[in-house]
Every structure is written in C-alpha cells, then in structure tokens.
Design a protein around this motif. Structure first.
Motif, PDB file in Angstrom:
ATOM      1  N   VAL A  81       0.837  -1.202   0.000  1.00 32.89           N
ATOM      2  CA  VAL A  81       0.000   0.000   0.000  1.00 32.89           C
ATOM      3  C   VAL A  81       0.873   1.254   0.000  1.00 32.89           C
ATOM      4  N   ASP A  82       1.984   1.209   0.732  1.00 33.67           N
ATOM      5  CA  ASP A  82       2.905   2.349   0.734  1.00 33.67           C
ATOM      6  C   ASP A  82       3.485   2.576  -0.663  1.00 33.67           C
ATOM      7  N   LEU A  83       3.841   1.481  -1.316  1.00 27.95           N
ATOM      8  CA  LEU A  83       4.359   1.581  -2.677  1.00 27.95           C
ATOM      9  C   LEU A  83       3.291   2.132  -3.611  1.00 27.95           C
ATOM     10  N   LEU A  84       2.069   1.669  -3.445  1.00 25.28           N
ATOM     11  CA  LEU A  84       0.971   2.171  -4.273  1.00 25.28           C
ATOM     12  C   LEU A  84       0.794   3.679  -4.081  1.00 25.28           C
ATOM     13  N   ARG A  85       0.817   4.139  -2.837  1.00 21.10           N
ATOM     14  CA  ARG A  85       0.708   5.581  -2.568  1.00 21.10           C
ATOM     15  C   ARG A  85       1.845   6.358  -3.260  1.00 21.10           C
ATOM     16  N   PHE A  86       3.051   5.830  -3.132  1.00 24.19           N
ATOM     17  CA  PHE A  86       4.215   6.467  -3.750  1.00 24.19           C
ATOM     18  C   PHE A  86       4.046   6.543  -5.272  1.00 24.19           C
ATOM     19  N   LEU A  87       3.628   5.446  -5.887  1.00 26.00           N
ATOM     20  CA  LEU A  87       3.444   5.425  -7.342  1.00 26.00           C
ATOM     21  C   LEU A  87       2.349   6.403  -7.770  1.00 26.00           C
ATOM     22  N   MET A  88       1.292   6.463  -6.985  1.00 28.53           N
ATOM     23  CA  MET A  88       0.213   7.407  -7.300  1.00 28.53           C
ATOM     24  C   MET A  88       0.738   8.844  -7.245  1.00 28.53           C
ATOM     25  N   GLU A  89       1.538   9.132  -6.238  1.00 27.05           N
ATOM     26  CA  GLU A  89       2.092  10.484  -6.100  1.00 27.05           C
ATOM     27  C   GLU A  89       3.050  10.798  -7.250  1.00 27.05           C
ATOM     28  N   GLN A  90       3.941   9.869  -7.558  1.00 32.61           N
ATOM     29  CA  GLN A  90       4.939  10.087  -8.604  1.00 32.61           C
ATOM     30  C   GLN A  90       4.314  10.244  -9.989  1.00 32.61           C
ATOM     31  N   HIS A  91       3.205   9.570 -10.216  1.00 32.22           N
ATOM     32  CA  HIS A  91       2.544   9.608 -11.529  1.00 32.22           C
ATOM     33  C   HIS A  91       1.321  10.520 -11.536  1.00 32.22           C
ATOM     34  N   ASP A  92       1.166  11.238 -10.428  1.00 26.88           N
ATOM     35  CA  ASP A  92       0.061  12.190 -10.288  1.00 26.88           C
ATOM     36  C   ASP A  92      -1.283  11.529 -10.615  1.00 26.88           C
ATOM     37  N   LEU A  93      -1.537  10.402  -9.964  1.00 24.92           N
ATOM     38  CA  LEU A  93      -2.755   9.634 -10.213  1.00 24.92           C
ATOM     39  C   LEU A  93      -3.763   9.819  -9.087  1.00 24.92           C
ATOM     40  N   ARG A  94      -5.007   9.843  -9.467  1.00 24.26           N
ATOM     41  CA  ARG A  94      -6.098   9.848  -8.494  1.00 24.26           C
ATOM     42  C   ARG A  94      -6.613   8.419  -8.348  1.00 24.26           C
ATOM     43  N   GLN A  95      -7.366   8.191  -7.305  1.00 25.29           N
ATOM     44  CA  GLN A  95      -7.884   6.850  -7.041  1.00 25.29           C
ATOM     45  C   GLN A  95      -8.703   6.318  -8.209  1.00 25.29           C
ATOM     46  N   SER A  96      -9.375   7.184  -8.909  1.00 22.00           N
ATOM     47  CA  SER A  96     -10.207   6.761 -10.036  1.00 22.00           C
ATOM     48  C   SER A  96      -9.393   6.399 -11.281  1.00 22.00           C
TER      49      SER A  96
END
Length: 137
Positions: A81-96
C-alpha cells in the motif's frame, strides 16, 4: 574449439571489455560511483528499452548496483500500500485512475487499510509500472 581455448578467448575479451567499460564487481564506493555513471549514460542512450542493443548490459549493471545497495544501505520495509501511494504520487494519479484495482471506492478501501491488494491487483500494477510483483509484498 576446446574448452581451454574458449576460456582463454573469453578471458581476453573480458579483460578488454573491463578496461573499456569499467564494468566489474563493485568492491567499494568508487566502483559504485563509476557504475552509476555508466548506468546513467546507458539510460540516456535508451538502454532501458528491451530493443536497445545495450539493454542486457544495462540490466547487468543495474543488478550489480542493486546488490551493492542491498549489502551496504539499510532499506526501510515498504508495504504494498505504501508503494501504491508512492506510485500514485509520482505519476500524479487519483484513485479513479487505477483500473488495475477497480473502482475508486475499492482503491480507497485499500489505501485506508480496509482491504488488501490481491494477487491480480499486484500483477496488474507490476505490469503497469514495470516493477517486479515482489515489490508489493
């Protein structure tokens, strides 16, 4: 070709290649720094692409750097989950924007710790972000 002759050929080629490239086992921080510079040059040349003629060389160097890092630098344990959060931040992704996981509400539950990443989620995320699935465990 006899085994001895073949080994002599490989030895001569390896010595010449080492002198030219600087590639060798990383014994110390100076060796490490040299290989990081070489890896950076290969990245700039496009060697991360599987079709690049030096892609295999890049992978070998990356493995050497990784092994040195694992031996010499303590790594904090990172959960999926921490990695997922990091990837979302780095790729500027929203949950959707994570169809690999499902709806925004499923992503939200995973990030909140109410649900776990499944094997299928991990496989799809690993493929999307070009990571080993092991990174999520």
């Amino acid at each position: 070709m006899k085994a001895r002759t073949s080994l002599a050929f490989v030895t001569e080629g390896w010595e010449a290649f080492q002198k030219l490239s600087g590639l060798r086992h990383i014994e110390n921080s100076a060796d490490y720094d040299e290989l990081v510079v070489l890896a950076d040059m290969l990245v700039d040349a496009g060697a991360m692409q599987a079709t690049h003629p030096c892609h295999s060389l890049f992978q070998v160097i990356a493995d050497l750097i990784y092994a040195y890092d694992q031996r010499h630098y303590l790594q904090a344990e990172v959960h999926g989950v921490d990695l997922l959060r990091f990837l979302m931040e780095q790729h500027d992704l929203r949950q959707s924007q994570l169809p690999e996981i499902g709806t925004q509400s499923v992503v939200s539950e995973i990030l909140a710790g109410k649900r776990e990443l499944t094997v299928n989620h991990i496989r799809a995320l690993a493929k999307r972000f070009a990571l080993s699935p092991a990174a999520f465990f």
